[in-house]
Design an enzyme around this catalytic site. Structure first.
Site, PDB file in Angstrom:
ATOM      1  N   ASP A 116     -35.862  -3.404  25.044  1.00 47.31           N
ATOM      2  CA  ASP A 116     -36.460  -4.550  25.742  1.00 47.31           C
ATOM      3  C   ASP A 116     -37.181  -4.114  27.021  1.00 47.31           C
ATOM      4  OD1 ASP A 116     -36.330  -7.159  24.767  1.00 47.31           O
ATOM      5  OD2 ASP A 116     -34.173  -7.285  25.124  1.00 47.31           O
ATOM      6  N   ASP A 138     -42.490 -11.247  24.493  1.00 50.22           N
ATOM      7  CA  ASP A 138     -41.080 -11.037  24.143  1.00 50.22           C
ATOM      8  C   ASP A 138     -41.016  -9.604  23.638  1.00 50.22           C
ATOM      9  OD1 ASP A 138     -38.469 -11.093  23.432  1.00 50.22           O
ATOM     10  OD2 ASP A 138     -38.560 -13.014  22.386  1.00 50.22           O
ATOM     11  N   ASP A 171     -38.138  -9.571  20.189  1.00 49.11           N
ATOM     12  CA  ASP A 171     -37.720 -10.889  19.703  1.00 49.11           C
ATOM     13  C   ASP A 171     -36.825 -10.637  18.491  1.00 49.11           C
ATOM     14  OD1 ASP A 171     -37.657 -13.671  19.332  1.00 49.11           O
ATOM     15  OD2 ASP A 171     -39.351 -13.593  17.952  1.00 49.11           O
ATOM     16  N   THR A 189     -33.146 -10.003  18.874  1.00 46.29           N
ATOM     17  CA  THR A 189     -32.289  -8.888  19.335  1.00 46.29           C
ATOM     18  C   THR A 189     -31.142  -8.606  18.360  1.00 46.29           C
ATOM     19  OG1 THR A 189     -31.080 -10.478  20.675  1.00 46.29           O
ATOM     20  CG2 THR A 189     -32.767  -9.223  21.788  1.00 46.29           C
ATOM     21  N   SER A 204     -33.640 -18.910  10.455  1.00 43.95           N
ATOM     22  CA  SER A 204     -32.908 -17.894  11.215  1.00 43.95           C
ATOM     23  C   SER A 204     -31.740 -17.355  10.413  1.00 43.95           C
ATOM     24  CB  SER A 204     -32.325 -18.499  12.496  1.00 43.95           C
ATOM     25  OG  SER A 204     -33.310 -18.670  13.438  1.00 43.95           O
ATOM     26  N   HIS A 231     -28.343 -19.826  15.960  1.00 38.99           N
ATOM     27  CA  HIS A 231     -29.702 -20.102  16.446  1.00 38.99           C
ATOM     28  C   HIS A 231     -30.317 -21.316  15.786  1.00 38.99           C
ATOM     29  CE1 HIS A 231     -30.545 -15.703  17.824  1.00 38.99           C
ATOM     30  NE2 HIS A 231     -29.564 -16.274  18.473  1.00 38.99           N
ATOM     31  N   SER A 234     -36.126 -13.431  14.166  1.00 38.27           N
ATOM     32  CA  SER A 234     -37.356 -13.266  14.963  1.00 38.27           C
ATOM     33  C   SER A 234     -38.590 -13.962  14.404  1.00 38.27           C
ATOM     34  CB  SER A 234     -37.670 -11.771  15.145  1.00 38.27           C
ATOM     35  OG  SER A 234     -38.376 -11.260  14.034  1.00 38.27           O
ATOM     36  N   LYS A 254     -40.573 -14.191  10.887  1.00 37.48           N
ATOM     37  CA  LYS A 254     -40.624 -15.355   9.972  1.00 37.48           C
ATOM     38  C   LYS A 254     -42.021 -15.981   9.955  1.00 37.48           C
ATOM     39  CE  LYS A 254     -36.886 -17.535  11.807  1.00 37.48           C
ATOM     40  NZ  LYS A 254     -36.202 -16.500  12.591  1.00 37.48           N
ATOM     41  N   ASP A 307     -41.190 -17.183  22.517  1.00 43.82           N
ATOM     42  CA  ASP A 307     -40.540 -17.226  21.204  1.00 43.82           C
ATOM     43  C   ASP A 307     -41.410 -17.896  20.149  1.00 43.82           C
ATOM     44  OD1 ASP A 307     -38.174 -15.875  21.708  1.00 43.82           O
ATOM     45  OD2 ASP A 307     -37.220 -17.652  22.565  1.00 43.82           O
TER      46      ASP A 307
HETATM   47  P1  AMP Z   1     -34.128 -15.936  15.536  1.00 38.42           P
HETATM   48  O1  AMP Z   1     -35.387 -16.549  15.015  1.00 38.42           O
HETATM   49  O2  AMP Z   1     -32.885 -16.461  14.923  1.00 38.42           O
HETATM   50  O3  AMP Z   1     -34.169 -14.434  15.583  1.00 38.42           O
HETATM   51  O4  AMP Z   1     -34.043 -16.414  17.035  1.00 38.42           O
HETATM   52  C1  AMP Z   1     -34.508 -15.625  18.041  1.00 38.42           C
HETATM   53  C2  AMP Z   1     -34.651 -16.441  19.271  1.00 38.42           C
HETATM   54  O5  AMP Z   1     -33.695 -17.495  19.321  1.00 38.42           O
HETATM   55  C3  AMP Z   1     -34.384 -15.637  20.501  1.00 38.42           C
HETATM   56  O6  AMP Z   1     -35.588 -15.151  21.017  1.00 38.42           O
HETATM   57  C4  AMP Z   1     -33.693 -16.565  21.458  1.00 38.42           C
HETATM   58  O7  AMP Z   1     -34.532 -16.921  22.535  1.00 38.42           O
HETATM   59  C5  AMP Z   1     -33.422 -17.775  20.647  1.00 38.42           C
HETATM   60  N1  AMP Z   1     -32.024 -18.198  20.758  1.00 38.42           N
HETATM   61  C6  AMP Z   1     -30.988 -17.525  21.257  1.00 38.42           C
HETATM   62  N2  AMP Z   1     -29.867 -18.291  21.224  1.00 38.42           N
HETATM   63  C7  AMP Z   1     -30.220 -19.463  20.660  1.00 38.42           C
HETATM   64  C8  AMP Z   1     -29.519 -20.673  20.341  1.00 38.42           C
HETATM   65  N3  AMP Z   1     -28.239 -20.826  20.580  1.00 38.42           N
HETATM   66  N4  AMP Z   1     -30.230 -21.669  19.780  1.00 38.42           N
HETATM   67  C9  AMP Z   1     -31.540 -21.528  19.506  1.00 38.42           C
HETATM   68  N5  AMP Z   1     -32.237 -20.416  19.776  1.00 38.42           N
HETATM   69  C10 AMP Z   1     -31.606 -19.394  20.356  1.00 38.42           C
HETATM   70 MG    MG Z   2     -37.042 -14.056  21.593  1.00 40.30          MG
END
Ligand code: AMP
Ligand code: MG
Length: 328
Positions: free
Chosen positions: A48, A124, A127, A129, A210, A215, A239, A242, A271
């Site tokens: 990062d 980001d 993105d 992580t 996700s 998330h 990330s 998608k 994001d």
């Molecule tokens: P994903 O698409 O599942 O990889 O989500 C990645 C993004 O979800 C990250 O960049 C975070 O900013 C965001 N994220 C982290 N925690 C949460 C949460 N609890 N609810 C929704 N988004 C989240």
């Molecule tokens: Mg992110």
């Protein structure tokens, strides 16, 4: 079409994200060397910061007046524990910047601490992580926003490939979009246009969501898919890779339903910005769950939006109707 036809800002961004992908790959492939304990995030922290430093340095050299709004803050690197992290960051930056001092790295990272303005870049660096740590999908997401409009968007997805584009198998996928001009996969200096699918039947549609259950709201994703008679189980992926999958036509529907644990969470601009432009320029459609356009005019968060719906366009209105009927 050739990359140089996209203009100097987009060319700079492609070159920079391409280097960031190489850097990400070198950290991810060395994850075993980090001797991780459970829940240890150190490799992704190094990636990062190193990527934000790389982009911050490059932007400062090319466009000294430009603003960068990045996800990371240099503050935590200034502590005593930050020293060993800085050492690792310097190690991974070296192939790109040569020898550098701690102070220089801190300065490059803090280039990304600007506030939003009339025009700015948003980044980001890693993105997804969780995907990065799992050795799975993640994206370097960079976008240029002017007067609330995303004008340039890039997604560097080192582990994403498309069967129809054999070159992506080895190097991953770098997509770039320029507003009003189109969206492409970058293959060296050549650009290959990407297009969303033409799927207009939910029974045959492919949804993507996700992978991390925390998330999203998996229950709600399932209810909507059932209501829409989607038969194929959704792809699960981390990330903004998608968005790239929808833009490239391998999926047709992407839902960001907020997690029940954080129903009032606001999504950060980095994001979505890059992914949204790429999908739109590939012919798709993006709104929030109420059908409103994403409003990139409210600072670092999408403060006026609730969740996100991304589709190939053909399926958008019916998907929104289902969300409304289910009162999601
Ligand atoms: P994903 O698409 O599942 O990889 O989500 C990645 C993004 O979800 C990250 O960049 C975070 O900013 C965001 N994220 C982290 N925690 C949460 C949460 N609890 N609810 C929704 N988004 C989240
Ligand atoms: Mg992110």
């Amino acid at each position: 079409m050739e990359l140089s036809q996209l203009g100097s800002q987009a060319c700079w961004a492609v070159e920079t994200v391409s280097q960031a992908m190489q850097l990400g790959r070198s950290v991810q492939s060395a994850i075993r060397d980090f001797k991780l304990t459970k829940d240890d995030r150190s490799p992704v922290t190094v990636a990062d910061f190193a990527i934000q430093a790389l982009v911050g340095r490059s932007l400062k050299r090319k466009y000294p007046e430009a603003f960068l709004v990045g996800e990371e803050k240099a503050e935590s690197l200034r502590s005593e524990e930050g020293k060993s992290v800085l050492e690792k960051i310097l190690h991974y930056l070296k192939p790109f910047v040569g020898n550098a001092s701690d102070m220089e790295v801190l300065d490059w990272v803090s280039q990304g601490e600007k506030e939003t303005a009339e025009e700015f870049w948003t980044l980001d660096p890693v993105d997804g992580t969780k995907g990065f740590i799992r050795g799975d999908q993640y994206a370097v997401a960079l976008a240029f926003i002017r007067k609330g409009q995303v004008e340039i968007g890039l997604l560097g997805c080192p582990n994403l490939s498309f069967e129809t584009i054999p070159e992506t198998r080895e190097k991953g996928t770098l997509m770039v979009a320029v507003k009003g001009k189109g969206a492409w996969v970058v293959l060296d200096k050549q650009l290959m246009p990407v297009r969303v699918s033409k799927q207009n039947q939910f029974q045959k549609a492919v949804a993507i969501r996700s992978l991390e259950k925390s998330h999203t709201n998996s229950g709600r994703v399932s209810s909507v898919l059932e209501t829409l008679s989607v038969e194929i189980p959704p792809i699960q992926m981390d990330s903004q890779a998608k968005h790239a999958v929808v833009a490239g036509g391998d999926a047709d529907l992407l839902f960001y339903f907020l997690s029940p644990d954080e129903p009032n969470r606001k999504i950060k601009i980095w994001d979505q910005a890059a992914g949204v432009l790429i999908v739109e320029e590939a012919g798709g459609e993006v709104t929030d769950l109420d059908g409103l356009p994403l409003d990139f005019n409210c600072g670092r968060k999408l403060a006026k939006n609730r969740g996100v719906l991304v589709t190939n366009g053909f399926l958008h209105n019916n998907a929104l109707d289902a969300i409304k009927r289910l009162k999601i």
